[in-house]
Motif scaffolding. Structure first.
Motif, PDB file in Angstrom:
ATOM      1  N   THR A   1     -12.527   2.999 -13.018  1.00  0.00           N
ATOM      2  CA  THR A   1     -12.142   2.768 -11.831  1.00  0.00           C
ATOM      3  C   THR A   1     -11.192   1.608 -12.053  1.00  0.00           C
ATOM      4  O   THR A   1     -11.237   0.740 -13.549  1.00  0.00           O
ATOM      5  N   GLY A   2     -10.948   0.228 -11.061  1.00  0.00           N
ATOM      6  CA  GLY A   2      -9.810  -0.839 -11.193  1.00  0.00           C
ATOM      7  C   GLY A   2      -9.274   0.120 -11.621  1.00  0.00           C
ATOM      8  O   GLY A   2      -8.281   1.221 -11.695  1.00  0.00           O
ATOM      9  N   PHE A   3      -8.639  -1.208 -12.192  1.00  0.00           N
ATOM     10  CA  PHE A   3      -6.901  -1.219 -13.181  1.00  0.00           C
ATOM     11  C   PHE A   3      -6.772  -0.289 -13.841  1.00  0.00           C
ATOM     12  O   PHE A   3      -5.726   0.594 -14.434  1.00  0.00           O
ATOM     13  N   GLY A   4      -8.027   0.195 -14.957  1.00  0.00           N
ATOM     14  CA  GLY A   4      -8.251   0.947 -15.999  1.00  0.00           C
ATOM     15  C   GLY A   4      -7.663   2.592 -15.519  1.00  0.00           C
ATOM     16  O   GLY A   4      -6.720   3.186 -15.647  1.00  0.00           O
TER      17      GLY A   4
ATOM     18  N   HIS B   1       1.221  -1.002   0.036  1.00  0.00           N
ATOM     19  CA  HIS B   1      -0.148  -0.438   0.088  1.00  0.00           C
ATOM     20  C   HIS B   1       0.516   0.928   0.287  1.00  0.00           C
ATOM     21  O   HIS B   1       1.374   1.529   0.794  1.00  0.00           O
TER      22      HIS B   1
ATOM     23  N   GLU C   1      -2.072  10.708  -5.681  1.00  0.00           N
ATOM     24  CA  GLU C   1      -4.132  10.956  -6.153  1.00  0.00           C
ATOM     25  C   GLU C   1      -4.232  11.263  -7.452  1.00  0.00           C
ATOM     26  O   GLU C   1      -5.666  10.852  -8.543  1.00  0.00           O
TER      27      GLU C   1
ATOM     28  N   LYS D   1      -9.348   0.725 -22.055  1.00  0.00           N
ATOM     29  CA  LYS D   1      -8.375   1.474 -22.695  1.00  0.00           C
ATOM     30  C   LYS D   1      -8.049   2.498 -21.576  1.00  0.00           C
ATOM     31  O   LYS D   1      -8.565   2.748 -20.731  1.00  0.00           O
TER      32      LYS D   1
ATOM     33  N   PHE E   1      -6.675   8.299  -8.163  1.00  0.00           N
ATOM     34  CA  PHE E   1      -8.532   8.740  -8.241  1.00  0.00           C
ATOM     35  C   PHE E   1      -8.799   9.727  -9.085  1.00  0.00           C
ATOM     36  O   PHE E   1      -9.653  10.726  -9.105  1.00  0.00           O
TER      37      PHE E   1
ATOM     38  N   VAL F   1       0.787   4.034   0.641  1.00  0.00           N
ATOM     39  CA  VAL F   1       0.318   5.343   0.829  1.00  0.00           C
ATOM     40  C   VAL F   1       0.523   5.341   2.643  1.00  0.00           C
ATOM     41  O   VAL F   1       0.101   6.150   3.494  1.00  0.00           O
TER      42      VAL F   1
ATOM     43  N   THR G   1       2.100  10.773  -0.815  1.00  0.00           N
ATOM     44  CA  THR G   1       0.055  10.312  -0.784  1.00  0.00           C
ATOM     45  C   THR G   1      -0.567  11.709  -1.951  1.00  0.00           C
ATOM     46  O   THR G   1      -0.824  11.097  -2.759  1.00  0.00           O
ATOM     47  N   ARG G   2       0.134  12.567  -2.393  1.00  0.00           N
ATOM     48  CA  ARG G   2      -0.393  13.772  -2.462  1.00  0.00           C
ATOM     49  C   ARG G   2      -0.208  13.020  -3.969  1.00  0.00           C
ATOM     50  O   ARG G   2      -1.227  13.340  -4.938  1.00  0.00           O
TER      51      ARG G   2
ATOM     52  N   ASP H   1       3.877  12.243   2.777  1.00  0.00           N
ATOM     53  CA  ASP H   1       2.784  13.302   2.739  1.00  0.00           C
ATOM     54  C   ASP H   1       3.127  13.381   1.391  1.00  0.00           C
ATOM     55  O   ASP H   1       2.277  13.244   0.336  1.00  0.00           O
TER      56      ASP H   1
END
Lengths: 307, 307, 307, 307
Positions: free
Chosen positions: D256-259, D193, D247, D285, D250, D195, D243-244, D240
């Motif tokens: 979503t997910g792997f894409g 993980h 982003e 895609k 996101f 972050v 973690t930025r 920190d």
């Protein structure tokens, strides 16, 4: 396939020798037994056919033997189950080469995705492999539920020829049956749930893909015939019997999932003399001891086996 | 209840005024309409009766009005749904005082537990509240599936009188029907899934608890009668119609869960003139605009509403 | 609350007498013990405070006794956990009347909803109850994960004062810490996970809400002080000790969830002489026999109890 | 591997040409960049290395190119991820032949099983493939959480050499760290993980396997060095920043997910000039338009890219 698929299409359970090599002789015996009982097709390399347990070499060995045993008497559907598109296409091309009549694919799995990837996956497979494609809706294994509207849309466009529904979501399946009907019935809709086949037939389903049909193909065939004749009481009473027989998969203690389900089918086929062993693929152990006896008891109680 | 519960037992949808106060007049109108259509019982304070949205005061207000409206014409089941045992018992004692004929409880929820807590919960309720107790199997809300063998055992011991199955697990429900039969039919088994009622009746279920029965009680009653007469084609064709009508819960866009499901029922009842508003309890918004129109269209297409 | 909440805020475990009546004497003893150890606040009626097991009457009894025991020495947060908005508001209004300094609410549960309902729920509570509101992120119980951006937005608007994170999603919590920082730190961010407190402090969290803090409040207070002094090695070594102590919740055999977790806390407090019994609320059984001994062994090994 | 694995071991992202053929040149560039930044090992054919999207032929092509690019400068771990045991063993034997230093396997997936099958799977692989074996704990993909006690037991017996933890269950991972310590540290424990690496190092983890380490290997290496020096404030401040930077995963909308995740890594590497394209394997895609710009903005804000 020259005519639309209907009726009983068991997913063929794969027999192994004690040393875990593939037992083509038992497979042939089981295929013959099912075809003689009157099944309408066979689905090789499905979940209970241990597709994900088999190396590619083993997969093609099973498919070859299964197609040979069938001798063209019924259509053969071949599972091309794998994690993602390119791998599924590879299996599909080989299945075509080997003589399968249709292929069966799930949504992609392992990697996380969304509806766009699911739809693109089916489209890509159909584009690359010139065989009728069936969607296999099995969220318990792939953790994605196929969307009703997507399925009907892909049916209308000729991408999909049918659906094997093992979703356990009978509300969704009923909605699919009606949406498919409104669209002119482009999809053949088969249930994969052994114990609710009567309701599926009454509701307008085109057939069933019952793992338990390996153990008692004759009763599933009789049930389908009764449904064709509109004898719904008989359909339901055969279902009651088959539901009692299906208790073999809940009988094993201390075992879950594939080991209990496919394990029970194999054990029953072994006790019935169709398979020479109830051996399972690694890492799964074959059922033994009291678990075998519990299955034997159910086979005797339901009259499949002499006490 | 002097005789065993059978047939159609709608979970009564709770009408609100625009200001979110309880609308007893609309409730009475809806109860009358359902009883006149021939339903066999009513289930107040179920999930779609917004039991978990209502303060205790509101719950007892709904129950009082519902029992008053029923006037003893059919038995009333009262939901005592709450997180854990003591809270459920408290509701059960009040339901008995208010005149309910039976109570309905789920597995405990929020806190994590196991099968021992689920069974102890039903036993404790039955011990403390002197009314027939129905188990409500609704894993989508409580995240616990009730076990077939536990249900039958509690039936045999007189702890449970029946089961409302909203588990979505029709394999399990079919196994429950057969296990209950083998045990001498101690439990009344009712399906909560609106669109698979035909298969449930064919398979031997005792009745249904369809939320959609608020919208069209008449058709569910006709379906039950057809099943009693063994006219399975008619049972299935009525189911097809009801499944099309049930599309109202999938019609709203941008809304999910209770807001779409109970929201659609309320909106339909409002459009049909049974409810005076389609208002929803906080924090849920009432359906509006195109979502209302989409429901109106389905009501017209299915013939429930004049175009 | 006159100053922002920081540091160690244990969720207070609720003691019962053998007959399951509430034991206010033991609660007072435990509250005194935690405050004397230096905790920065107390959270009454949290999940491990058996909020969902308690009738409303019992809830208010616990809250009254807890606030009385605290005597204003530290702020008191009161859980208003219930299924939906109106019920939570009702608890919130009473908590304010009883003198709580802040309230704590989860996302709604049981009924299915989406992000719109979650946000509307927090807004409605804050509007109706004039107390600082903390969001309790506990998807394992309510089956909804609170969204990072929604939380920060509600912080900026003054709807939320902080978050107790029991989500088990430390990636999300770290993102929340940074997003909150960028927004000017409107939210007080407390972790509810007993064994990753060191990482949370290092990453910028404002404090912790450790159930295990009932058992050893002193060590959690020392850990917080070490973090304030930047002595991270000490923070981590105290965490190692607390993680070994936390094994009490995994020690019970044949028990899961609340019965094992809160059951272990209660049993430890009983063995330590703080509680007079380890009784549990119905339908949960108190730990007994070897499960009690397993907890005693851990308390001795970690030095909390004399061997 | 002559010494125990520690530190930063990025899972290598696989570059594709626009036509979806494998881009060995970009892979070599990326591998060189990571090794020059000081990483301690490389993990080829992990989830973000698109192992499940690649045909067997493609897998071995990636592994060959990756090992060649590494030139023995750091150890290479090879993912042998596949559905079940025989398929994993097949990949493991080839990985050994190709020169991998260790192999990485998950629990079996697709077919349902239990703990017995998980343990038997790792045992069978280790028996058949003579390479150190790492367990990859990734329930979000395989839907099985690896048990702490099983992992330590298999470590003590020499079946497993370490664990890559992508479970998102930091409570469990902390318990694993302590249990492993008590057992004499048989397992190398690495977090997957990105972050929460700071907390993992503080808590005693042996290293990290950060997908984001493809994008900024230098910072992860600096963070590890700071941890070795006990400079925890610096460890946290680098976290920190990372973690930025994280982003980017996101930032994409409508994906979503792997894409989104692997797609963001690829897009960043493309924008940074390491990859020649951000092409994705079918059915996914590539990110485009505003999603690419959103990632560019974050790279500029964090200083990785010139504005």
């Amino acid at each position: 396939m020259t005519k639309p698929l209907s009726g009983v299409v068991p997913p063929v359970v794969t027999p192994l020798h004690e040393d875990r090599s593939f037992d083509a002789v038992s497979l042939t015996r089981s295929v013959d037994r099912m075809i003689e009982a009157g099944v309408d097709g066979l689905f090789l390399l499905g979940s209970s056919g241990e597709v994900v347990f088999s190396t590619d070499k083993r997969r093609y060995e099973i498919l070859e033997a299964g197609i040979a045993a069938t001798k063209g008497r019924v259509p053969v559907l071949a599972g091309i189950i794998d994690t993602e598109t390119e791998r599924m296409i590879e299996h599909g091309l080989i299945a075509k080469e080997q003589g399968a009549d249709a292929i069966v694919a799930t949504a992609p799995f392992y990697a996380l995705g969304g509806p766009a990837e699911v739809e693109a996956n089916f489209r890509a497979i159909r584009e690359e492999v010139d065989l009728p494609l069936y969607a296999y809706d099995i969220p318990v294994c792939v953790h994605t539920k196929l969307d009703v509207q997507m399925l009907v849309r892909l049916g209308e466009e000729g991408v999909l020829s049918g659906v094997k529904d093992s979703s356990g979501d009978d509300v969704s399946f009923r909605r699919l049956i009606l949406a498919n009907e409104r669209a002119g019935h482009p999809l053949r809709l088969l249930t994969g749930h052994e114990v609710v086949v009567d309701g599926t037939y009454l509701g307008g389903g085109d057939g069933s893909v019952p793992g338990l049909g390996n153990v008692d193909p004759y009763s599933y065939v009789q049930q389908w015939k009764a449904a064709q004749e509109g004898d719904w009481e008989r359909v339901a009473r055969i279902q009651d019997y088959l539901t009692r027989l299906f208790e073999i998969v809940f009988a094993p203690k201390g075992v879950t999932g594939f080991g209990a389900g496919a394990g029970a089918f194999k054990t029953a086929l072994w006790l019935l003399g169709v398979f020479e062993s109830n051996q399972m693929p690694r890492p799964v152990k074959a059922l033994e001891g009291e678990n075998v006896e519990a299955i034997r008891t159910i086979l005797i109680e339901t009259g499949l086996l002499q006490g």
